[in-house]
Design an enzyme around this catalytic site. Structure first.
Site, short mmCIF file in Angstrom:
data_model
loop_
_atom_site.label_atom_id
_atom_site.label_comp_id
_atom_site.label_asym_id
_atom_site.label_seq_id
_atom_site.Cartn_x
_atom_site.Cartn_y
_atom_site.Cartn_z
N GLU A 142 0.68 -1.30 0.10
CA GLU A 142 -0.09 -0.10 -0.03
C GLU A 142 0.87 1.35 0.13
O GLU A 142 0.59 2.29 0.77
CB GLU A 142 -1.01 0.01 1.18
CG GLU A 142 -1.86 -1.11 1.25
CD GLU A 142 -2.94 -1.06 2.38
OE1 GLU A 142 -2.84 -0.46 3.32
OE2 GLU A 142 -3.76 -1.96 2.25
N HIS A 219 -10.13 -5.83 -2.99
CA HIS A 219 -11.03 -5.92 -1.76
C HIS A 219 -12.33 -5.00 -2.38
O HIS A 219 -12.19 -3.78 -2.64
CB HIS A 219 -10.60 -4.90 -0.55
CG HIS A 219 -9.57 -5.80 0.00
ND1 HIS A 219 -9.87 -7.09 0.77
CD2 HIS A 219 -8.42 -5.49 0.32
CE1 HIS A 219 -8.85 -7.46 1.23
NE2 HIS A 219 -7.73 -6.74 1.19
N ASP A 249 -11.79 -10.16 -1.70
CA ASP A 249 -13.18 -10.50 -1.05
C ASP A 249 -14.09 -9.41 -1.75
O ASP A 249 -13.84 -8.37 -2.44
CB ASP A 249 -13.17 -10.22 0.32
CG ASP A 249 -12.38 -9.14 0.83
OD1 ASP A 249 -12.39 -7.99 0.16
OD2 ASP A 249 -12.00 -9.10 1.93
C1 XIL Z 1 -6.37 -7.12 7.55
C2 XIL Z 1 -6.59 -8.36 8.42
O1 XIL Z 1 -7.35 -9.14 7.58
C3 XIL Z 1 -7.34 -8.08 9.66
O2 XIL Z 1 -7.45 -9.10 10.53
C4 XIL Z 1 -6.41 -6.84 10.48
O3 XIL Z 1 -7.16 -6.27 11.70
C5 XIL Z 1 -6.41 -5.64 9.65
O4 XIL Z 1 -5.62 -6.10 8.63
N1 XIL Z 1 -5.07 -4.83 3.26
C6 XIL Z 1 -3.94 -5.58 3.78
C7 XIL Z 1 -4.17 -6.51 4.67
O5 XIL Z 1 -3.04 -5.76 2.97
O6 XIL Z 1 -3.13 -6.72 5.48
C8 XIL Z 1 -5.40 -6.31 5.81
O7 XIL Z 1 -5.60 -7.30 6.50
C9 XIL Z 1 -6.48 -5.90 4.78
C10 XIL Z 1 -6.25 -4.55 3.88
#
Ligand code: XIL
Length: 440
Positions: A142, A219, A249
């Protein structure tokens, strides 16, 4: 004669196994997991259905070095050990990110030179620990803001853009065989943020930075899956890099509706198809395979149901959508959670009055197999005339195959193949009720 493409597709009458379907299509289907849950039905499904694992949190900086100089690898080790026991790949997630950092680091007030060393030492420690055991690293996670400029993170503010190149170089030095990725979200379709990522990646390549791939988190929200996903993956692939969907997801407003689930099915299929359509797309990873293990409800209140299985590990339409996108055409239900072997039936050759089939038994459990049995029904009058590598008997439509003495033992994650010739008088539909059970 069957067309060559048909001959290599498994005919899974007992329901799909995503990892096997994905294998036949040349990609890997993975999932993020929670290390502490890798037992029982959750562990069985994670091991049986997916070809790669990403630790959801266990490799993040706050998890592995909660206090300075004191490392805690147990969660990360658990995921890597599990993956090895099940013949799965590992996506390491993540070495450098602005989030889930320990407070000693964010609040430490470190001068730039020291912060840079902390970063490269951290990469050396973590990627070094798992050297040769992690297939892909999300080296930098990110790095972009929504407008496509570099995110004003701790790293960027203190070190400037060069932190990214330094991170990749440190990762390459620590594990020369791992594929090194930059990973981001809202970069899935064409747009300002993905343009910024594209420009960043081009700069890194021009500087000779050791980057191998680009991860697209994906996402997504039902009804808002970018139409330009495939075109976007392709433009990055055309830079000579691998691409992957890394955190898929597809969330919806709760409570779920049948229409929402149907749309979600089509969209999981569409994302899977986009990866299949881009030669350098190495695979898709879902961010949690079950709704009970998804970050969505906590992070986006009122939304959820974003994964392929429901809270009780029952496959949703989305699961079937993925399987169908991977080429699954058979009927039947997915193997029940708890079965410790899976089986595929592949017609290898077919002629006027007969056929040859290969059946592959895979140990999807957590212990070695000592004996296995496969049963199925041939519904169109097919008769087994000869078999090898198993003792095969038939009573009317019902066929039973039991291991030979020399292939009773199957290590965890391993597989054995047996074969048969059959006669037929008409069509040769795939078997029904194909089921593997284990011996004593
Ligand atoms: C999320 C996890 O799934 C959660 O359990 C945690 O509380 C926060 O992070 N982008 C990413 C992941 O790269 O590491 C994140 O994972 C979701 C968004």
């Amino acid at each position: 004669m069957l067309a060559a493409t048909v001959a290599v597709l498994p005919l899974l009458a007992d329901g799909p196994v995503l990892r096997d379907l994905a294998d036949t299509r040349g990609i890997t289907y993975g999932t993020a997991v929670t290390a502490s849950k890798l037992t029982g039905a959750y562990g069985e499904l994670a091991g049986e259905q997916f070809g790669a694992l990403t630790p959801g949190n266990e490799m993040k900086w706050e998890s592995v070095e909660p206090t300075r100089g004191s490392y805690s690898w147990s969660g990360a080790d658990r995921v890597v050990d599990f993956a090895e026991a099940h013949g799965q790949k590992v996506r390491g997630h993540t070495l450098v990110w602005h989030s889930q950092l320990p407070s000693w680091l964010t609040g430490g007030g470190f001068p730039a030179a020291e912060l840079r060393t902390l970063m490269t030492d951290h990469i050396a420690a973590e990627a070094g620990r798992y050297k040769g055991r992690v297939d892909y690293w999300d080296v930098v996670n990110e790095p972009l803001d929504e407008d496509g400029s570099l995110r004003r993170s701790l790293w960027y503010e203190q070190l400037g853009e060069s932190y990214i190149a330094d991170a990749f170089r440190a990762a390459r030095a620590a594990d020369p065989d791992a594929k090194l990725y930059v990973n981001d979200y809202n970069t899935d379709g064409l747009g300002a943020k993905s343009d910024g990522l594209y420009a960043l990646v081009k700069r890194l390549i021009a500087q000779g930075v050791p980057i191998d791939g680009v991860g697209f988190q994906a996402h997504l929200i039902i009804g808002q899956v970018p139409a330009t996903l495939e075109a976007n993956l392709k433009r990055f692939a055309d830079l000579g890099l691998d691409v992957a969907v890394t955190e898929l997801d597809i969330r919806m407003a709760l409570p779920v509706t049948d229409a929402g689930l149907a749309q979600q099915k089509a969209e999981f299929a569409r994302v899977t198809t986009a990866c299949l359509a881009v030669a350098r797309c190495v695979g898709v990873t879902v961010w949690g395979f079950a709704d009970s293990d998804s970050w969505i409800p906590d992070t986006f209140p009122g939304q959820g149901a974003a994964t392929p299985y429901d809270e009780n590990y029952v496959p949703k339409p989305a699961y079937t959508g993925i399987a169908e996108a991977l080429g699954w055409t058979g009927g039947g239900d997915p193997p029940p959670a708890g079965s410790s072997c899976s089986v595929t039936h592949t017609v290898q050759n077919e002629w006027g009055s007969g056929f040859t089939a290969a059946l592959t038994v895979r140990n999807t459990g957590t212990a070695p197999l000592d004996g296995w049995k496969v049963t199925w029904e041939y519904g169109a009058g097919q008769r087994v005339t000869q078999a090898w590598n198993a003792t095969v008997t038939q009573s009317a439509a019902r066929v039973t195959a039991v291991n030979a003495a020399y292939n009773a033992a199957v290590p965890t994650g391993g597989s054995v193949t047996f074969g048969l010739n059959g006669s037929r008088s008409g069509t040769n539909p795939p078997p029904t009720g194909l089921l593997c059970t284990t011996g004593s």
